[in-house]
Design an enzyme around this catalytic site. Sequence first.
Site, PDB file in Angstrom:
ATOM      1  N   PRO A   1       0.835  -1.214   0.000  1.00 45.10           N
ATOM      2  CG  PRO A   1      -0.635  -1.510   1.776  1.00 45.10           C
ATOM      3  CD  PRO A   1       0.656  -2.011   1.204  1.00 45.10           C
ATOM      4  CD  GLU A   2       3.357   2.854  -4.155  1.00 46.11           C
ATOM      5  OE1 GLU A   2       3.398   3.999  -4.629  1.00 46.11           O
ATOM      6  OE2 GLU A   2       3.761   1.861  -4.782  1.00 46.11           O
TER       7      GLU A   2
ATOM      8  NE  ARG B   1       5.656 -11.336   1.807  1.00 45.36           N
ATOM      9  CZ  ARG B   1       6.359 -10.623   0.943  1.00 45.36           C
ATOM     10  NH1 ARG B   1       5.736 -10.004  -0.042  1.00 45.36           N
ATOM     11  NH2 ARG B   1       7.665 -10.536   1.051  1.00 45.36           N
TER      12      ARG B   1
ATOM     13  NE  ARG C   1      19.680  13.364  -2.236  1.00 43.47           N
ATOM     14  CZ  ARG C   1      18.844  12.856  -1.317  1.00 43.47           C
ATOM     15  NH1 ARG C   1      18.119  13.669  -0.576  1.00 43.47           N
ATOM     16  NH2 ARG C   1      18.750  11.564  -1.144  1.00 43.47           N
TER      17      ARG C   1
END
Length: 274
Positions: free
Chosen positions: A2-3, A112, A151
Amino acid sequence: MPELPEVETIKNELSPYVVGHCITGITLFWDGIVRRPSAKEFCSRLIGQKVTGVARRGKYLILDLASGEVLIIHLRMSCSLLIKQAPAEPERFTRAILHLDGNTQLIFRDPRKLGVMWLVEDTNSIVGKLGPEPLEESFTPELLAGLLANRRAPIKALLCDQSFIAGVGNMYADEALFSAKIHPLRPGKSLSWDEIERLYNAIQQVLWAAIGNKGASVVNYYRPGGELGTAHFQFKVAHRLSGESCPACGTIIERISIRNRGTYFCPRCQPRQA
Ligand SMILES: [Zn+2]
């Protein structure tokens, strides 16, 4: 996994069943789901508490309690939160049940065993290191440009880094980069202002669209009522089967691994050189 859109959907759909309700009991089938404090203390401190609100930060779900403490939940790869009316037969893979007044059960189903819960006084002790929330007004193209400056990491890796931006994961990073026409291996600092604006708009667009479709049920994601989300039907590149072609240009979608994450992109729409 899930995001942001999936956790936001869970938050929205759970709220009417839990906010204003009292936790009357807890059944733990697997103590390992409680990360802090001990399972015994977790239960004794939680029972009798009223839930006063539900919030989301990144991929974390936060239940505010009347005592001022917070119950923080991370679903990780495979945990679902389901609402059932008691008495309900515990389903396979049920790891914990929060019993609420009115005979409602909040069921943690996790094949899991990766989901985690914390009961803490200070929310920031768990979520304090997260980056900005991409759907908040304070997140702007200028802020994104500042984050990207200097970055060197691939933009795909940065988008999935929760301390860079909170809530975006593998699926929505791939979708946002496709929509913005940016190659996933481009170093963060190499993006032009035009590309940063496109990426900013793409992040907003893919996340809001997915929330509108109640999340993506690619693997192990169920809404609290047990329904599936439909956001994955809108995916352009994420989780495509091998040999599938780009919906924009017909080129075969490529899959590469970036920091151990399967990454899908169109080599023609998202060229390596800008
Ligand atoms: Zn294409």
